[in-house]
Motif scaffolding. Structure first.
Motif, PDB file in Angstrom:
ATOM      1  N   GLN A  87       0.835  -1.188   0.000  1.00  0.00           N
ATOM      2  CA  GLN A  87       0.000   0.000   0.000  1.00  0.00           C
ATOM      3  C   GLN A  87       0.877   1.248   0.000  1.00  0.00           C
ATOM      4  O   GLN A  87       2.074   1.184   0.272  1.00  0.00           O
ATOM      5  CB  GLN A  87      -0.953   0.010   1.194  1.00  0.00           C
ATOM      6  N   THR A  88       0.272   2.371  -0.332  1.00  0.00           N
ATOM      7  CA  THR A  88       0.999   3.629  -0.454  1.00  0.00           C
ATOM      8  C   THR A  88       1.311   4.216   0.923  1.00  0.00           C
ATOM      9  O   THR A  88       0.478   4.182   1.828  1.00  0.00           O
ATOM     10  CB  THR A  88       0.176   4.630  -1.283  1.00  0.00           C
ATOM     11  N   LEU A  89       2.537   4.762   1.068  1.00  0.00           N
ATOM     12  CA  LEU A  89       2.942   5.471   2.281  1.00  0.00           C
ATOM     13  C   LEU A  89       3.157   6.940   1.934  1.00  0.00           C
ATOM     14  O   LEU A  89       3.836   7.257   0.955  1.00  0.00           O
ATOM     15  CB  LEU A  89       4.237   4.896   2.848  1.00  0.00           C
ATOM     16  N   VAL A  90       2.572   7.835   2.739  1.00  0.00           N
ATOM     17  CA  VAL A  90       2.738   9.274   2.542  1.00  0.00           C
ATOM     18  C   VAL A  90       3.007   9.918   3.898  1.00  0.00           C
ATOM     19  O   VAL A  90       2.252   9.706   4.849  1.00  0.00           O
ATOM     20  CB  VAL A  90       1.484   9.921   1.905  1.00  0.00           C
ATOM     21  N   VAL A  91       4.089  10.692   3.992  1.00  0.00           N
ATOM     22  CA  VAL A  91       4.402  11.453   5.198  1.00  0.00           C
ATOM     23  C   VAL A  91       4.896  12.834   4.764  1.00  0.00           C
ATOM     24  O   VAL A  91       5.751  12.939   3.886  1.00  0.00           O
ATOM     25  CB  VAL A  91       5.488  10.773   6.053  1.00  0.00           C
ATOM     26  N   GLY A  92       4.348  13.888   5.372  1.00  0.00           N
ATOM     27  CA  GLY A  92       4.823  15.237   5.084  1.00  0.00           C
ATOM     28  C   GLY A  92       3.804  16.081   4.366  1.00  0.00           C
ATOM     29  O   GLY A  92       2.590  15.964   4.597  1.00  0.00           O
ATOM     30  N   TRP A  93       4.312  16.924   3.478  1.00  0.00           N
ATOM     31  CA  TRP A  93       3.461  17.893   2.770  1.00  0.00           C
ATOM     32  C   TRP A  93       3.546  17.651   1.265  1.00  0.00           C
ATOM     33  O   TRP A  93       4.217  18.389   0.535  1.00  0.00           O
ATOM     34  CB  TRP A  93       3.906  19.318   3.101  1.00  0.00           C
TER      35      TRP A  93
END
Length: 489
Positions: free
Chosen positions: A471-477
Motif C-alpha cells: 500500500q501507499t505510504l505518505v508522510v509530510g506535505w
C-alpha cells in the motif's frame, strides 16, 4: 543502545559500507554539550558509496568556535576546510548535518554548487542562544532546514532482525530529493528491493519508517474584496498515511471444536494437528490469529481497504451491523462464505499497528452475523497539530479598524480535528467575522499566525515476495497531484 530519538550507532546495508555513522562519543556527550554534531556527510543524497563522512571534521570546526556555533559561507572551500575530495564528480551533492541543540534533534540539508571547488550555495549558521532565546536555531538558509526527519527506517524480515536492512539515510535522501516539498511518498507496487537491496529472498517482508515532524511557526496574509477572499487560504499539518496498518485480519466461526490448523511461519505453511475446544485452548496452548484452516477466511485486504477509505488514520466498525454488509460489502467471495457460515457465531480478529504500536482486536457476532461489539480505532494525534497564535481581520494598516477573530478561526480549524485550516473564496467573511471597518467600505485582509506542533510517528506496510509495496505510504506535505495519484492507486 537505543537513544531517545532512535539515533543509531551505525547503518547496515547490502554489500556496502554506508556513510552515515552516528558517533558514540557525540551521543554520550549530549547531556553535557549544548551543541553536538551527531553525523555529517557530503555527497550524493541517496547513493551511499558516493559520499564521505565529515562528522569528525565538523566537530573539530565546532570545537574551534568554542562548541557553541558552526558556520559556513558560500566562499568557503569545503575541500580544504574539511580535508576531502569530491566524492561524486559531476553529480548532485548535498551537505547533510544531523545535530542536537539543547537536547533537541534537528537536521539541515545544504545544496552544494556543481562546479569545483566545493562550495555551499547559501551561507549557513547555527548557534546556541542565551536567556529567552536559548534553544533556537539561527540560519541564513531556509531551504536547508529539514521539517521532516527520518529517525529510523527498516526493510526486511518480519521477525528476524538479522534479515533486515537499516535504510534510514536512503529514505531521508528520498525526502531531500523532493525539497522544498518535504515529503515522503512511496507508492503501492513500488519495488523496494531495487532501491534498498534484497534482505531475504522469497519471504514476505515489512517496511517501516519512524519519523519526526519539526515544530515551526508561520504566518499567512490573505486579501479580501467584497467580503470574499481573493485567493483561498489553506494551512495544513503533515499528512501521514497510513498511521493505522492492519497486519492481518481473519474471520472464522467462534466454535473451533475438532478443527485442524496450519500455522504460517516464514512464508511456508507448517501443519500442526490438534483439537481445539471452545475458548481456543488445547493442551495448554492458544490458537494464534495467524493460524489458518479451511474454516478461516483471511480478509486483510478488505479491512485495509476500509482504513484507506476512512483516511488512513482510522478504523471504525459499528456495533449491530451485519459484517457481510459493512466490512465485506462488495467482495465477490462474500456470498460463498456467508453461506458457509450460515447460523454460526463468528469472530473477527485483527492484528494492527497504530502509529507503530502493535495491537489486537477481537469482535464477535451472533448467529445472524450482527456485530456484538463495535470498534473505533484512531491514530490521530491527541494534541492539536495546528495552533492559532493570533488571527486579525480588518484594515491593512489601521489597528482601530481591525478585529480579533481568533475564536472564529479556531472554530473553523476544530472542524477538521485541528489538522487543516481552509477558507475558500466563496466564504462570506462578514458573516463569519463581522465588518470591523463599518461604515467605511474598504478592502480588508485576514492575517493568521500559527504554530505547527512537533509530531512523532511511524508508518508501516507489508512488502510482497517480489519486493513490491502492499500500500501507499505518505508522510509530510505532498503536492495535491501526489496525493491524488497515491489515493487512486
Amino acid at each position: 543502545l537505543e537513544p531517545t530519538y532512535g539515533v543509531k550507532l551505525a547503518e547496515k546495508g547490502p554489500a556496502k559500507v554506508l556513510w552515515l555513522k552516528e558517533s558514540f562519543q557525540a551521543l554520550m556527550s549530549l547531556p553535557k554539550a549544548r551543541l553536538a554534531i551527531l553525523v555529517a556527510v557530503i555527497g550524493h543524497p541517496i547513493e551511499a558509496d558516493k559520499a564521505v563522512d565529515v562528522t569528525a571534521a565538523l566537530n573539530e570546526r565546532l570545537r574551534r568556535f568554542g562548541g557553541i556555533q558552526l558556520s559556513f559561507s558560500p566562499r568557503d572551500n569545503l575541500e580544504m576546510d574539511l580535508n576531502i575530495m569530491d566524492p561524486c564528480p559531476g553529480r548532485k551533492k548535498v551537505l547533510r548535518i544531523r545535530y542536537c541543540l539543547e537536547g533537541t534533534l534537528a537536521e539541515v540539508n545544504l545544496a552544494i554548487k556543481p562546479r569545483l571547488p566545493l562550495r555551499l550555495c547559501e551561507a549557513f549558521h547555527i548557534a546556541c542562544m542565551s536567556g529567552a532565546e536559548r534553544g533556537e536555531v539561527q540560519t541564513s538558509t531556509r531551504s536547508g532546514t529539514t521539517r521532516l526527519t527520518v529517525v529510523r527506517a527498516v526493510y526486511g524480515h518480519v521477525n528476524d532482525p538479522e534479515r533486515r536492512f537499516s535504510v534510514t539515510e536512503k529514505v531521508q535522501g528520498l525526502v531531500d530529493q523532493r525539497s522544498p516539498a518535504q515529503c515522503l511518498v512511496m507508492r503501492r507496487g513500488q519495488n523496494l528491493s531495487e532501491i534498498f537491496g534484497e534482505p531475504c529472498t522469497g519471504v514476505v517482508k515489512t517496511f517501516s519508517v519512524m519519523f519526526k515532524v519539526a515544530s515551526c511557526k508561520g504566518e499567512v496574509v490573505a486579501a479580501e474584496a467584497n467580503g470574499r477572499l481573493v485567493e483561498p487560504l489553506r494551512v495544513e499539518s503533515a499528512v501521514v498515511v497510513p498511521s493505522v496498518f492492519v497486519s492481518i485480519a481473519t474471520l472464522s466461526p467462534k466454535t473451533l471444536v475438532g478443527r485442524t490448523f496450519g500455522a504460517q511461519a516464514d512464508g511456508k505453511a507448517k501443519l500442526i494437528n490438534y483439537h481445539v475446544f471452545d475458548g481456543a485452548k488445547s493442551r495448554g496452548k492458544k490458537t494464534s490469529i495467524r493460524s489458518i484452516d479451511s474454516e478461516t477466511w483471511v480478509i486483510t485486504a478488505e479491512v485495509r481497504g476500509m482504513v484507506t477509505s476512512q483516511g488512513g488514520n482510522r478504523l471504525s466498525i459499528d456495533k449491530g451491523e451485519n459484517i457481510f454488509f459493512t466490512v465485506l460489502s462488495g467482495v465477490p467471495e462474500a456470498a460463498v462464505w456467508q453461506s458457509r457460515f450460515r447460523g454460526k457465531e463468528l469472530v473477527l480478529e485483527l492484528e494492527y499497528r497504530s502509529n507503530g504500536k502493535l495491537g489486537h482486536a477481537r469482535l464477535e457476532t451472533d448467529a445472524d452475523h450482527l456485530l456484538l461489539h463495535g470498534l473505533d480505532l484512531s491514530a490521530r494525534p491527541t494534541d492539536p497539530a495546528l495552533e492559532i497564535i493570533s488571527a486579525v481581520y480588518g484594515h491593512p494598516t489601521d489597528h482601530a479598524m481591525q478585529a480579533d477573530v481568533r475564536p472564529a478561526v479556531e472554530a473553523i480549524l476544530a472542524r477538521t480535528g485541528w489538522r487543516t485550516l481552509e477558507i475558500g473564496t466563496g466564504e462570506d467573511l462578514e458573516a463569519m467575522f463581522g465588518d470591523p471597518c463599518y461604515p467605511h467600505h474598504t478592502n480588508k485582509v485576514l492575517q493568521v499566525r500559527y504554530l505547527q506542533r512537533e509530531r512523532h510517528g511511524t508508518v508501516h506496510s507489508e512488502v510482497d515476495l517480489a519486493g513490491k509495496l502492499d500500500q501507499t505510504l505518505v508522510v509530510g506535505w505532498p503536492r495535491d497531484s501526489d496525493l491524488e495519484e497515491s489515493m487512486d492507486r
